[in-house]
Design an enzyme around this catalytic site. Structure first.
Site, short mmCIF file in Angstrom:
data_model
loop_
_atom_site.label_atom_id
_atom_site.label_comp_id
_atom_site.label_asym_id
_atom_site.label_seq_id
_atom_site.Cartn_x
_atom_site.Cartn_y
_atom_site.Cartn_z
N SER A 261 -63.30 13.40 -1.94
CA SER A 261 -63.40 12.15 -0.67
C SER A 261 -62.05 11.53 -0.90
O SER A 261 -61.05 12.52 -0.71
CB SER A 261 -64.25 11.16 -1.68
OG SER A 261 -65.04 10.17 -0.70
N HIS A 402 -73.06 13.52 1.04
CA HIS A 402 -71.30 12.92 0.56
C HIS A 402 -71.35 13.04 -1.21
O HIS A 402 -71.23 11.92 -1.78
CB HIS A 402 -70.91 11.98 1.03
CG HIS A 402 -69.49 11.68 0.76
ND1 HIS A 402 -68.49 12.53 1.15
CD2 HIS A 402 -68.36 10.95 0.12
CE1 HIS A 402 -67.07 11.84 0.97
NE2 HIS A 402 -67.07 10.47 0.32
C1 GTR Z 1 -65.33 6.17 2.93
C2 GTR Z 1 -63.98 6.82 3.21
C3 GTR Z 1 -63.45 8.35 3.07
C4 GTR Z 1 -63.20 8.62 2.41
C5 GTR Z 1 -64.66 7.66 1.29
C6 GTR Z 1 -64.48 8.18 -0.33
O1 GTR Z 1 -65.68 4.68 2.57
O2 GTR Z 1 -64.05 6.29 5.07
O3 GTR Z 1 -62.25 8.49 4.10
O4 GTR Z 1 -61.97 8.70 1.59
O5 GTR Z 1 -64.63 6.39 1.63
O6 GTR Z 1 -63.61 8.19 -0.97
O7 GTR Z 1 -65.34 8.14 -0.83
#
Ligand code: GTR
Length: 421
Positions: A261, A402
């Protein structure tokens, strides 16, 4: 937060924010655009050789990303000293050597310290290592009681018991699911991890973290072309490699930058900044990471720069709702890693990160790998879920959300065995 409250709150945010309510998840609504050619200079000269790529095109692309996306590091700052705080040759069920090493940096009358937690396979003389940041402290990646709890600022997280921005014993082992330590050790690799908040707390405040050590007099915010937090975290990974070069238990020529991420955006930029990284992994890095910005699918530049104004340099705001004006896109960032092995991974339910945009980025970066006679993502057709494509440039999309899973690690290890030489 309870699921219901979370749903209500998300709904509220979505209906309140015009930018978020415009989020596109429909492939047929992706605008058509010209993919910037990694092998064509800004002046329109076609690059046909490795020599020309390395002498002309790579530097101009690198400088573009440095000045307009992540921000440049104002000056070199090397490790002042390092201390092995703790070491145990019989850790992790007798499988590993554990070390906790504190790096210390000094400038402007200030000191910054961060601690690398290392698990190294016991029976290896010099181990290759995966190096990646964690989100909530080194003690969250393992149940191991000997791992120190960081006193650095942390984001509150109710389910992890993190209150008052303080890490405590409550969160020990909460993230073991994301770190396949045993699999990594069994495969003959070491794992090195750092709590990212020790290098720069993840908030829009530039008075703390590493930035403050490198300000000029009376400066309290990076200049428009100077580093945001992602570049700061990447810098921290680079300095960790400086330490690895001094550690006789580590093969510093085989350090693989890993990140998930926002920390996947970070591993990519670290891998671009420093060629000593022998391989780079981007796990669900999305917008400003592996995903192509011009597709405007899922998270967009305006949204990311609005929600996280400290991640990129201020110059990057120029492209908010103005992706057309960008002379580059993220596949060219990936191309800057060539010819070193690169793994881009997505998750099926992580549409926010635009899996197809991450895949295409790996595909379009591949032409630079061809200059070096290396193979990558040759097809424009996305593989089916859980059917990885392994090459010097690798890609998979797995089922699920995610996250980082054992499936991801199994594939990273397979790819590292085959390509990180
Ligand atoms: C989210 C963000 C993403 C990603 C994520 C993370 O809120 O929109 O770009 O980086 O966080 O890092 O968990």
């Amino acid at each position: 937060m309870k699921p219901l409250t979370c749903f209500v709150c998300c709904f509220f945010i979505l209906s309140m924010s015009p930018l978020l309510s415009q989020t596109n998840y429909d492939e047929s609504k992706v605008p058509s655009f010209e993919v910037p050619d990694p092998l064509m200079t800004f002046k329109g000269k076609k690059i046909k050789t490795v020599k020309k790529w390395e002498k002309t095109r790579r530097p101009e692309l690198f400088h573009f990303f440095e000045n307009n996306v992540y921000g440049k590091i104002p000056k070199t700052l090397k490790i002042d000293s390092y201390t092995i705080l703790e070491q145990d040759d019989n850790a992790f069920n007798g499988k590993a050597k554990r070390k906790q090493v504190e790096l210390s940096f000094k400038n402007n009358g200030k000191t910054l310290r961060y601690t690398i937690l290392l698990y190294l396979p016991k029976n290896k003389v010099k181990a290759p290592v995966f190096l990646g940041y964690n989100f909530y402290g080194n003690h969250t990646i393992t149940e191991d009681k000997a791992v120190f709890i960081s006193s650095a600022w942390a984001n509150n997280n109710e389910s992890f018991g993190i209150e008052n921005n303080t890490l405590t014993e409550v969160s020990r082992g909460k993230r073991t699911n994301r770190w396949a330590v045993e699999k990594i050790l069994d495969a003959g690799y070491g794992l090195a991890t750092i709590y990212y908040g020790e290098v720069d707390p993840d908030k829009n405040d530039f008075t703390d973290g590493i930035h403050s050590l490198l300000y000029q007099q009376d400066q309290n915010h990076p200049k428009p072309d100077e580093w945001g937090s992602i570049a700061a975290w990447s810098w921290g990974m680079v300095r960790a490699v400086d330490y690895f070069e001094k550690d006789p238990d580590i093969d510093a020529s085989k350090v693989i930058a890993f990140g998930h991420s926002r920390l996947g955006k970070t591993s990519l930029w670290a891998g671009v900044m420093d060629k000593r990284f022998a391989g780079v992994i981007s796990n669900d890095s999305g917008c400003g990471g592996a995903a192509m910005s011009k597709r405007k699918f899922g998270e967009t530049l305006a949204v990311i720069n609005d929600r996280f104004p400290h991640w990129f340099c201020d110059n990057f705001n120029e492209y908010n709702e103005n992706e057309e004006a960008l002379p580059v896109d993220q596949h060219q960032l990936l191309a800057l890693i060539a010819p070193r092995p690169l793994y881009v991974a997505s998750a099926q339910e992580d549409q926010w990160a635009d899996p197809r945009g991450e895949f295409l980025s790996a595909h379009y970066a591949t032409q630079v790998y061809h200059l070096y006679d290396k193979e990558g993502i040759e097809t424009m057709e996305m593989p089916k879920v859980n059917e990885p494509i392994h090459n010097t440039v690798s890609y998979h999309i797995r089922t699920g959300k995610h996250d980082v899973t054992d499936y991801d690690w199994e594939n990273y290890i397979k790819w590292a065995n085959a390509y990180v030489k």
